[in-house]
Design a protein around this motif. Sequence first.
Motif, PDB file in Angstrom:
ATOM      1  N   ARG A   1      -7.205  11.927  -0.988  1.00 38.73           N
ATOM      2  CA  ARG A   1      -6.602  11.626   0.241  1.00 38.73           C
ATOM      3  C   ARG A   1      -5.110  10.990   0.353  1.00 38.73           C
ATOM      4  O   ARG A   1      -4.682  10.385   1.263  1.00 38.73           O
ATOM      5  CB  ARG A   1      -7.648  10.281   1.058  1.00 38.73           C
ATOM      6  CG  ARG A   1      -8.827  11.051   1.686  1.00 38.73           C
ATOM      7  CD  ARG A   1      -9.736   9.902   1.976  1.00 38.73           C
ATOM      8  NE  ARG A   1     -10.945  10.596   2.696  1.00 38.73           N
ATOM      9  CZ  ARG A   1     -12.081  10.840   1.782  1.00 38.73           C
ATOM     10  NH1 ARG A   1     -12.086  10.652   0.521  1.00 38.73           N
ATOM     11  NH2 ARG A   1     -13.185  11.133   2.290  1.00 38.73           N
ATOM     12  N   GLY A   2      -4.547  11.089  -0.868  1.00 34.46           N
ATOM     13  CA  GLY A   2      -3.122  11.013  -1.070  1.00 34.46           C
ATOM     14  C   GLY A   2      -2.870   9.527  -1.567  1.00 34.46           C
ATOM     15  O   GLY A   2      -1.570   9.339  -1.126  1.00 34.46           O
ATOM     16  N   PHE A   3      -3.595   8.759  -2.039  1.00 36.59           N
ATOM     17  CA  PHE A   3      -3.464   7.566  -2.462  1.00 36.59           C
ATOM     18  C   PHE A   3      -3.224   7.453  -3.694  1.00 36.59           C
ATOM     19  O   PHE A   3      -3.626   8.077  -4.758  1.00 36.59           O
ATOM     20  CB  PHE A   3      -4.597   6.520  -1.890  1.00 36.59           C
ATOM     21  CG  PHE A   3      -4.951   6.461  -0.639  1.00 36.59           C
ATOM     22  CD1 PHE A   3      -4.007   6.242   0.392  1.00 36.59           C
ATOM     23  CD2 PHE A   3      -6.247   6.693  -0.137  1.00 36.59           C
ATOM     24  CE1 PHE A   3      -4.301   6.262   1.819  1.00 36.59           C
ATOM     25  CE2 PHE A   3      -6.588   6.778   1.334  1.00 36.59           C
ATOM     26  CZ  PHE A   3      -5.604   6.664   2.381  1.00 36.59           C
ATOM     27  N   THR A   4      -2.427   6.336  -4.221  1.00 34.91           N
ATOM     28  CA  THR A   4      -2.399   5.816  -5.620  1.00 34.91           C
ATOM     29  C   THR A   4      -2.869   4.553  -5.604  1.00 34.91           C
ATOM     30  O   THR A   4      -2.841   3.893  -4.571  1.00 34.91           O
ATOM     31  CB  THR A   4      -1.047   6.086  -6.199  1.00 34.91           C
ATOM     32  OG1 THR A   4       0.017   5.161  -5.446  1.00 34.91           O
ATOM     33  CG2 THR A   4      -0.459   7.482  -6.314  1.00 34.91           C
ATOM     34  N   PHE A   5      -3.302   3.833  -6.695  1.00 41.14           N
ATOM     35  CA  PHE A   5      -4.008   2.714  -6.846  1.00 41.14           C
ATOM     36  C   PHE A   5      -3.435   1.711  -7.770  1.00 41.14           C
ATOM     37  O   PHE A   5      -3.149   2.431  -8.781  1.00 41.14           O
ATOM     38  CB  PHE A   5      -5.475   3.077  -7.011  1.00 41.14           C
ATOM     39  CG  PHE A   5      -6.101   3.587  -5.824  1.00 41.14           C
ATOM     40  CD1 PHE A   5      -6.672   3.062  -4.795  1.00 41.14           C
ATOM     41  CD2 PHE A   5      -6.472   5.087  -6.089  1.00 41.14           C
ATOM     42  CE1 PHE A   5      -7.327   3.871  -3.694  1.00 41.14           C
ATOM     43  CE2 PHE A   5      -6.774   6.035  -5.184  1.00 41.14           C
ATOM     44  CZ  PHE A   5      -7.322   5.103  -3.759  1.00 41.14           C
ATOM     45  N   ARG A   6      -3.503   0.687  -7.657  1.00 38.97           N
ATOM     46  CA  ARG A   6      -3.292  -0.545  -8.548  1.00 38.97           C
ATOM     47  C   ARG A   6      -3.985  -1.731  -8.356  1.00 38.97           C
ATOM     48  O   ARG A   6      -4.460  -1.969  -7.205  1.00 38.97           O
ATOM     49  CB  ARG A   6      -1.834  -1.097  -8.856  1.00 38.97           C
ATOM     50  CG  ARG A   6      -1.649  -2.002  -9.794  1.00 38.97           C
ATOM     51  CD  ARG A   6      -0.096  -2.680  -9.790  1.00 38.97           C
ATOM     52  NE  ARG A   6      -0.210  -3.898 -10.685  1.00 38.97           N
ATOM     53  CZ  ARG A   6       0.863  -4.717 -10.934  1.00 38.97           C
ATOM     54  NH1 ARG A   6       2.108  -4.286 -10.306  1.00 38.97           N
ATOM     55  NH2 ARG A   6       0.841  -5.749 -11.770  1.00 38.97           N
ATOM     56  N   THR A   7      -4.747  -2.249  -9.405  1.00 40.21           N
ATOM     57  CA  THR A   7      -5.625  -3.321  -9.384  1.00 40.21           C
ATOM     58  C   THR A   7      -5.058  -4.705  -9.792  1.00 40.21           C
ATOM     59  O   THR A   7      -4.682  -4.516 -10.947  1.00 40.21           O
ATOM     60  CB  THR A   7      -7.140  -2.981 -10.066  1.00 40.21           C
ATOM     61  OG1 THR A   7      -7.723  -1.718  -9.519  1.00 40.21           O
ATOM     62  CG2 THR A   7      -8.203  -4.099 -10.133  1.00 40.21           C
ATOM     63  N   TRP A   8      -5.296  -5.735  -8.961  1.00 40.61           N
ATOM     64  CA  TRP A   8      -5.193  -6.763  -9.246  1.00 40.61           C
ATOM     65  C   TRP A   8      -6.609  -7.659  -9.292  1.00 40.61           C
ATOM     66  O   TRP A   8      -7.306  -7.649  -8.508  1.00 40.61           O
ATOM     67  CB  TRP A   8      -4.307  -7.742  -8.528  1.00 40.61           C
ATOM     68  CG  TRP A   8      -2.873  -7.383  -8.379  1.00 40.61           C
ATOM     69  CD1 TRP A   8      -1.714  -8.151  -9.231  1.00 40.61           C
ATOM     70  CD2 TRP A   8      -2.230  -6.286  -7.801  1.00 40.61           C
ATOM     71  NE1 TRP A   8      -0.629  -7.571  -8.930  1.00 40.61           N
ATOM     72  CE2 TRP A   8      -0.731  -6.495  -8.202  1.00 40.61           C
ATOM     73  CE3 TRP A   8      -2.593  -5.243  -6.912  1.00 40.61           C
ATOM     74  CZ2 TRP A   8       0.111  -5.633  -7.840  1.00 40.61           C
ATOM     75  CZ3 TRP A   8      -1.719  -4.330  -6.698  1.00 40.61           C
ATOM     76  CH2 TRP A   8      -0.295  -4.280  -6.855  1.00 40.61           C
ATOM     77  N   ARG A   9      -6.948  -8.395 -10.703  1.00 41.71           N
ATOM     78  CA  ARG A   9      -7.832  -9.101 -10.715  1.00 41.71           C
ATOM     79  C   ARG A   9      -7.882 -10.605 -10.296  1.00 41.71           C
ATOM     80  O   ARG A   9      -7.616 -11.633 -11.264  1.00 41.71           O
ATOM     81  CB  ARG A   9      -8.474  -9.122 -12.179  1.00 41.71           C
ATOM     82  CG  ARG A   9      -8.990  -7.705 -12.807  1.00 41.71           C
ATOM     83  CD  ARG A   9      -9.681  -8.052 -14.090  1.00 41.71           C
ATOM     84  NE  ARG A   9     -10.486  -8.967 -14.166  1.00 41.71           N
ATOM     85  CZ  ARG A   9     -11.905  -8.863 -14.018  1.00 41.71           C
ATOM     86  NH1 ARG A   9     -12.408  -7.607 -13.586  1.00 41.71           N
ATOM     87  NH2 ARG A   9     -12.811  -9.868 -13.940  1.00 41.71           N
ATOM     88  N   VAL A  10      -8.037 -10.511  -8.874  1.00 39.92           N
ATOM     89  CA  VAL A  10      -7.751 -11.823  -8.261  1.00 39.92           C
ATOM     90  C   VAL A  10      -8.886 -12.931  -8.699  1.00 39.92           C
ATOM     91  O   VAL A  10      -8.649 -14.107  -8.726  1.00 39.92           O
ATOM     92  CB  VAL A  10      -7.457 -11.772  -6.727  1.00 39.92           C
ATOM     93  CG1 VAL A  10      -6.394 -11.060  -6.501  1.00 39.92           C
ATOM     94  CG2 VAL A  10      -8.820 -11.325  -6.160  1.00 39.92           C
ATOM     95  N   VAL A  11      -9.906 -12.370  -8.931  1.00 40.10           N
ATOM     96  CA  VAL A  11     -11.150 -13.305  -9.507  1.00 40.10           C
ATOM     97  C   VAL A  11     -10.728 -13.872 -10.799  1.00 40.10           C
ATOM     98  O   VAL A  11     -11.260 -15.091 -10.882  1.00 40.10           O
ATOM     99  CB  VAL A  11     -12.368 -12.457  -9.930  1.00 40.10           C
ATOM    100  CG1 VAL A  11     -12.312 -11.485 -11.091  1.00 40.10           C
ATOM    101  CG2 VAL A  11     -13.590 -13.342 -10.006  1.00 40.10           C
ATOM    102  N   ASP A  12      -9.743 -13.416 -11.480  1.00 38.78           N
ATOM    103  CA  ASP A  12      -9.203 -14.212 -12.574  1.00 38.78           C
ATOM    104  C   ASP A  12      -7.620 -14.789 -12.257  1.00 38.78           C
ATOM    105  O   ASP A  12      -7.159 -15.185 -13.265  1.00 38.78           O
ATOM    106  CB  ASP A  12      -9.220 -13.260 -13.881  1.00 38.78           C
ATOM    107  CG  ASP A  12     -10.373 -12.760 -14.311  1.00 38.78           C
ATOM    108  OD1 ASP A  12     -11.479 -13.422 -14.120  1.00 38.78           O
ATOM    109  OD2 ASP A  12     -10.444 -11.609 -14.697  1.00 38.78           O
ATOM    110  N   LEU A  13      -7.586 -15.019 -11.033  1.00 37.17           N
ATOM    111  CA  LEU A  13      -6.237 -15.336 -10.626  1.00 37.17           C
ATOM    112  C   LEU A  13      -5.018 -14.673 -11.029  1.00 37.17           C
ATOM    113  O   LEU A  13      -3.931 -15.179 -11.000  1.00 37.17           O
ATOM    114  CB  LEU A  13      -6.376 -16.977 -11.092  1.00 37.17           C
ATOM    115  CG  LEU A  13      -7.094 -17.978 -10.639  1.00 37.17           C
ATOM    116  CD1 LEU A  13      -7.043 -19.324 -11.198  1.00 37.17           C
ATOM    117  CD2 LEU A  13      -7.259 -18.144  -9.197  1.00 37.17           C
TER     118      LEU A  13
END
Length: 227
Positions: A33-45
């Motif tokens: 669907r034309g997206f790129t992604f980046r993840t932030w582990r907010v559970v680990d602050l």
Amino acid sequence: MRIGILQTGDAPADLRPESGDYPDMFQRLLDGRGFTFRTWRVVDLEFPATVHEADGWLITGSRHGAYEDHAFIPPLEAFIRDIHAARVPLVGVCFGHQIIAQALGGRVEKFAGGWSVGPTDYRFGDETLTLNAWHQDQVVAPPPGARTVAQSDFCAHAALAYDDRAFTVQAHPEFPDAFIRGLIRTRGKGVVPDPLLAGAEARMGPPNSAGRLADHIADFFTAPRQA
């Protein structure tokens, strides 16, 4: 369009080799669907520096309760309010649905009616979507300005719309049946009543409307917005 995934929990370790972790599931759900992604582990602050590090944000599910005392919850609520104020599009799923509501003035509780597990019918206006569920907590009072756009027999506020700023759902469109079976094995036994687990197993299989909801999420992210 870059989607920032705010990861608030982890899939069970013995399910990850086959299913991946929660961000992997969302990337599969929204693939093509034309997206790129980046993840932030907010559970680990691990938080983004600003709300503009992504063009849209997605908050995952979690085994934690939004009302529980965890170090990541207050800064996540503050970041949600910053996203909302900046009018950057925001999607929340399960825990994400709940924490967004709580951050903006709603109320989340451990529901006295128990659990919703496996394929569940949700009424989105005149359309019924069958989506996998795995939750006991739910939004019992939406925040000011939120509009309930879906219900199930178990959950009165199963999806919320916050004008063009946020769209949130209690169900798990990213969870295929195989992952629900894994959760039954790793997290369900002795926690969720056996008849509910058996009923979920019996209902698995088509139809499943995850693709339809993925289209809706993609349309929400890419819709034109006020400047």
